[in-house]
Design a protein around this motif. Structure first.
Motif, PDB file in Angstrom:
ATOM      1  N   GLU A   1       4.322 -12.288 -58.388  1.00 37.71           N
ATOM      2  CA  GLU A   1       3.238 -11.375 -58.027  1.00 37.71           C
ATOM      3  C   GLU A   1       3.430 -10.811 -56.631  1.00 37.71           C
ATOM      4  O   GLU A   1       3.225  -9.615 -56.397  1.00 37.71           O
ATOM      5  CB  GLU A   1       1.873 -12.085 -58.123  1.00 37.71           C
ATOM      6  N   GLU A   2       3.813 -11.675 -55.669  1.00 44.66           N
ATOM      7  CA  GLU A   2       4.041 -11.211 -54.299  1.00 44.66           C
ATOM      8  C   GLU A   2       5.206 -10.227 -54.253  1.00 44.66           C
ATOM      9  O   GLU A   2       5.130  -9.185 -53.598  1.00 44.66           O
ATOM     10  CB  GLU A   2       4.332 -12.397 -53.371  1.00 44.66           C
ATOM     11  N   ARG A   3       6.259 -10.543 -54.969  1.00 45.61           N
ATOM     12  CA  ARG A   3       7.433  -9.663 -55.015  1.00 45.61           C
ATOM     13  C   ARG A   3       7.050  -8.305 -55.632  1.00 45.61           C
ATOM     14  O   ARG A   3       7.446  -7.260 -55.126  1.00 45.61           O
ATOM     15  CB  ARG A   3       8.540 -10.328 -55.827  1.00 45.61           C
ATOM     16  N   SER A   4       6.265  -8.322 -56.692  1.00 45.40           N
ATOM     17  CA  SER A   4       5.837  -7.077 -57.338  1.00 45.40           C
ATOM     18  C   SER A   4       4.977  -6.233 -56.401  1.00 45.40           C
ATOM     19  O   SER A   4       5.136  -5.008 -56.350  1.00 45.40           O
ATOM     20  CB  SER A   4       5.054  -7.374 -58.615  1.00 45.40           C
ATOM     21  N   LEU A   5       4.080  -6.872 -55.673  1.00 41.75           N
ATOM     22  CA  LEU A   5       3.232  -6.154 -54.731  1.00 41.75           C
ATOM     23  C   LEU A   5       4.074  -5.487 -53.645  1.00 41.75           C
ATOM     24  O   LEU A   5       3.897  -4.310 -53.341  1.00 41.75           O
ATOM     25  CB  LEU A   5       2.218  -7.106 -54.082  1.00 41.75           C
ATOM     26  N   ILE A   6       5.020  -6.226 -53.081  1.00 40.66           N
ATOM     27  CA  ILE A   6       5.882  -5.679 -52.032  1.00 40.66           C
ATOM     28  C   ILE A   6       6.711  -4.528 -52.581  1.00 40.66           C
ATOM     29  O   ILE A   6       6.800  -3.468 -51.954  1.00 40.66           O
ATOM     30  CB  ILE A   6       6.770  -6.787 -51.432  1.00 40.66           C
ATOM     31  N   GLU A   7       7.286  -4.702 -53.757  1.00 41.41           N
ATOM     32  CA  GLU A   7       8.107  -3.652 -54.367  1.00 41.41           C
ATOM     33  C   GLU A   7       7.287  -2.401 -54.683  1.00 41.41           C
ATOM     34  O   GLU A   7       7.813  -1.290 -54.653  1.00 41.41           O
ATOM     35  CB  GLU A   7       8.791  -4.170 -55.622  1.00 41.41           C
ATOM     36  N   SER A   8       5.998  -2.575 -54.979  1.00 45.29           N
ATOM     37  CA  SER A   8       5.161  -1.417 -55.288  1.00 45.29           C
ATOM     38  C   SER A   8       4.791  -0.625 -54.036  1.00 45.29           C
ATOM     39  O   SER A   8       4.474   0.555 -54.123  1.00 45.29           O
ATOM     40  CB  SER A   8       3.889  -1.853 -56.018  1.00 45.29           C
ATOM     41  N   LYS A   9       4.838  -1.260 -52.871  1.00 46.78           N
ATOM     42  CA  LYS A   9       4.446  -0.604 -51.618  1.00 46.78           C
ATOM     43  C   LYS A   9       5.615  -0.110 -50.785  1.00 46.78           C
ATOM     44  O   LYS A   9       5.465   0.828 -50.009  1.00 46.78           O
ATOM     45  CB  LYS A   9       3.612  -1.555 -50.765  1.00 46.78           C
ATOM     46  N   TYR A  10       6.765  -0.755 -50.898  1.00 43.48           N
ATOM     47  CA  TYR A  10       7.893  -0.453 -50.020  1.00 43.48           C
ATOM     48  C   TYR A  10       9.157  -0.243 -50.836  1.00 43.48           C
ATOM     49  O   TYR A  10       9.413  -0.960 -51.788  1.00 43.48           O
ATOM     50  CB  TYR A  10       8.099  -1.589 -49.013  1.00 43.48           C
ATOM     51  N   GLN A  11       9.957   0.718 -50.416  1.00 42.37           N
ATOM     52  CA  GLN A  11      11.176   1.065 -51.131  1.00 42.37           C
ATOM     53  C   GLN A  11      12.409   0.350 -50.594  1.00 42.37           C
ATOM     54  O   GLN A  11      13.465   0.441 -51.188  1.00 42.37           O
ATOM     55  CB  GLN A  11      11.413   2.586 -51.047  1.00 42.37           C
ATOM     56  N   ASP A  12      12.282  -0.362 -49.466  1.00 48.78           N
ATOM     57  CA  ASP A  12      13.439  -1.014 -48.864  1.00 48.78           C
ATOM     58  C   ASP A  12      13.046  -2.404 -48.378  1.00 48.78           C
ATOM     59  O   ASP A  12      11.879  -2.800 -48.475  1.00 48.78           O
ATOM     60  CB  ASP A  12      13.973  -0.166 -47.708  1.00 48.78           C
ATOM     61  N   CYS A  13      14.019  -3.111 -47.857  1.00 41.57           N
ATOM     62  CA  CYS A  13      13.815  -4.485 -47.376  1.00 41.57           C
ATOM     63  C   CYS A  13      12.807  -4.537 -46.234  1.00 41.57           C
ATOM     64  O   CYS A  13      12.748  -3.627 -45.412  1.00 41.57           O
ATOM     65  CB  CYS A  13      15.134  -5.057 -46.864  1.00 41.57           C
ATOM     66  N   LEU A  14      12.047  -5.622 -46.197  1.00 45.69           N
ATOM     67  CA  LEU A  14      11.141  -5.890 -45.085  1.00 45.69           C
ATOM     68  C   LEU A  14      11.758  -6.948 -44.188  1.00 45.69           C
ATOM     69  O   LEU A  14      12.546  -7.781 -44.645  1.00 45.69           O
ATOM     70  CB  LEU A  14       9.793  -6.401 -45.591  1.00 45.69           C
ATOM     71  N   CYS A  15      11.371  -6.951 -42.903  1.00 37.97           N
ATOM     72  CA  CYS A  15      11.838  -7.987 -41.993  1.00 37.97           C
ATOM     73  C   CYS A  15      11.162  -9.313 -42.346  1.00 37.97           C
ATOM     74  O   CYS A  15      10.152  -9.354 -43.052  1.00 37.97           O
ATOM     75  CB  CYS A  15      11.561  -7.597 -40.540  1.00 37.97           C
TER      76      CYS A  15
END
Length: 66
Positions: free
Chosen positions: A36-50
């Motif tokens: 769920e966390e991975r899906s949320l991040i992928e839905s908001k950002y197109q690239d890697c986060l720090c």
């Protein structure tokens, strides 16, 4: 030779080193995200986060958009 890349975090704009060629050594591999966390991040950002933003998102912290 492993591929390392300097990236700008799309969430906070800080620079970090992405180790896509050695993903086990990359800073992101230290954060265990749920599906769920991975899906949320992928839905908001197109690239890697720090790693700091990944920790914030894992803990539910909200980033104040400027």
């Amino acid at each position: 030779m492993p591929q390392h890349e300097t990236k700008s975090c799309p969430r906070c704009n800080n620079f970090f080193e992405c180790k896509v060629g050695s993903i086990g050594l990359c800073q992101c591999s230290s954060i265990a995200l749920t599906i769920e966390e991975r899906s949320l991040i992928e839905s908001k950002y197109q690239d890697c986060l720090c790693v700091n933003c990944l920790r914030d998102m894992k803990s539910g912290a909200r980033h104040v958009e400027e």
